[in-house]
Write a protein that holds these residues in place. Structure first.
Motif, mmCIF file in Angstrom:
data_model
loop_
_atom_site.group_PDB
_atom_site.id
_atom_site.type_symbol
_atom_site.label_atom_id
_atom_site.label_comp_id
_atom_site.label_asym_id
_atom_site.label_seq_id
_atom_site.Cartn_x
_atom_site.Cartn_y
_atom_site.Cartn_z
ATOM 1 N N PRO A 44 0.811 -1.225 0.000
ATOM 2 C CA PRO A 44 0.000 0.000 0.000
ATOM 3 C C PRO A 44 0.844 1.275 0.000
ATOM 4 C CG PRO A 44 0.008 -0.963 2.181
ATOM 5 C CD PRO A 44 0.737 -1.925 1.273
ATOM 6 N N ARG A 45 2.131 1.159 0.328
ATOM 7 C CA ARG A 45 2.972 2.354 0.353
ATOM 8 C C ARG A 45 3.292 2.808 -1.073
ATOM 9 N NH1 ARG A 45 7.928 0.306 2.846
ATOM 10 N NH2 ARG A 45 7.115 -1.649 2.114
ATOM 11 N N PRO A 46 3.350 4.118 -1.295
ATOM 12 C CA PRO A 46 3.716 4.583 -2.640
ATOM 13 C C PRO A 46 5.187 4.313 -2.914
ATOM 14 C CG PRO A 46 3.487 6.441 -1.160
ATOM 15 C CD PRO A 46 3.037 5.212 -0.404
ATOM 16 N N ARG A 47 5.514 4.110 -4.166
ATOM 17 C CA ARG A 47 6.897 3.877 -4.537
ATOM 18 C C ARG A 47 7.703 5.147 -4.370
ATOM 19 N NH1 ARG A 47 6.227 1.324 -10.284
ATOM 20 N NH2 ARG A 47 7.292 3.258 -10.664
ATOM 21 N N GLU A 48 8.983 4.975 -4.062
ATOM 22 C CA GLU A 48 9.839 6.132 -3.840
ATOM 23 C C GLU A 48 10.120 6.889 -5.122
ATOM 24 O OE1 GLU A 48 13.289 4.643 -1.937
ATOM 25 O OE2 GLU A 48 12.214 3.996 -0.160
ATOM 26 N N ASP A 49 10.159 6.189 -6.237
ATOM 27 C CA ASP A 49 10.477 6.849 -7.489
ATOM 28 C C ASP A 49 9.247 7.419 -8.190
ATOM 29 O OD1 ASP A 49 9.395 4.411 -8.058
ATOM 30 O OD2 ASP A 49 10.677 4.057 -9.795
ATOM 31 N N SER A 50 8.064 7.256 -7.584
ATOM 32 C CA SER A 50 6.869 7.799 -8.222
ATOM 33 C C SER A 50 6.801 9.304 -7.982
ATOM 34 C CB SER A 50 5.612 7.119 -7.683
ATOM 35 O OG SER A 50 5.457 7.407 -6.319
ATOM 36 N N LYS A 51 6.382 10.003 -9.004
ATOM 37 C CA LYS A 51 6.289 11.454 -8.929
ATOM 38 C C LYS A 51 4.843 11.845 -8.646
ATOM 39 C CE LYS A 51 9.937 11.928 -12.314
ATOM 40 N NZ LYS A 51 10.266 12.336 -13.671
ATOM 41 N N PRO A 52 4.633 12.959 -7.979
ATOM 42 C CA PRO A 52 3.253 13.401 -7.771
ATOM 43 C C PRO A 52 2.641 13.805 -9.118
ATOM 44 C CG PRO A 52 4.794 15.049 -6.971
ATOM 45 C CD PRO A 52 5.599 13.854 -7.346
ATOM 46 N N PRO A 53 1.360 13.629 -9.269
ATOM 47 C CA PRO A 53 0.737 13.984 -10.543
ATOM 48 C C PRO A 53 0.838 15.479 -10.817
ATOM 49 C CG PRO A 53 -0.927 13.436 -8.923
ATOM 50 C CD PRO A 53 0.400 13.113 -8.308
ATOM 51 N N ARG A 54 1.091 15.808 -12.060
ATOM 52 C CA ARG A 54 1.201 17.217 -12.436
ATOM 53 C C ARG A 54 -0.179 17.765 -12.718
ATOM 54 N NH1 ARG A 54 5.792 17.124 -16.909
ATOM 55 N NH2 ARG A 54 4.476 18.791 -17.633
ATOM 56 N N ALA A 55 -0.353 19.015 -12.384
ATOM 57 C CA ALA A 55 -1.643 19.655 -12.623
ATOM 58 C C ALA A 55 -1.795 19.952 -14.117
ATOM 59 C CB ALA A 55 -1.747 20.951 -11.830
ATOM 60 N N ALA A 56 -2.975 19.747 -14.626
ATOM 61 C CA ALA A 56 -3.244 20.027 -16.032
ATOM 62 C C ALA A 56 -3.621 21.484 -16.203
ATOM 63 C CB ALA A 56 -4.369 19.140 -16.531
ATOM 64 N N SER A 57 -3.267 22.046 -17.329
ATOM 65 C CA SER A 57 -3.636 23.435 -17.595
ATOM 66 C C SER A 57 -4.450 23.486 -18.881
ATOM 67 C CB SER A 57 -2.388 24.311 -17.722
ATOM 68 O OG SER A 57 -1.607 23.883 -18.806
#
Length: 84
Positions: A44-57
């Motif tokens: 259930p833990r997020p991966r360390e190399d995962s990036k937060p989602p970028r906001a769409a414009s």
């Protein structure tokens, strides 16, 4: 028993021997007694190399160059740029 029946019985015997051999090899290697390690999907833990989602414009079409640019984009180098 006909020819087809003998073929079916032979296939059943071969399948039973094959699956029995695989089971015996797992027992001998101790694989059945060891606890299974969690797979990455089970963790259930997020991966360390995962990036937060970028906001769409939102994008708008530029009337001068017909490219799509961000609503928050600055003025480009073209002298006819409609962005002030």
């Amino acid at each position: 028993m006909g020819f087809i029946g003998k073929i079916i019985v032979l296939a059943g015997v071969i399948a039973a021997v094959w699956f029995g051999w695989r089971w015996w090899q797992r027992v001998q290697s101790g694989q059945l007694e060891r606890p299974r390690s969690p797979t990455p999907r089970d963790d259930p833990r997020p991966r360390e190399d995962s990036k937060p989602p970028r906001a769409a414009s939102d994008m708008l079409r530029c009337p001068v160059c017909d490219d799509y640019v961000s609503v928050n984009a600055r003025r480009c180098e073209r002298p006819t740029c409609p962005r002030g």
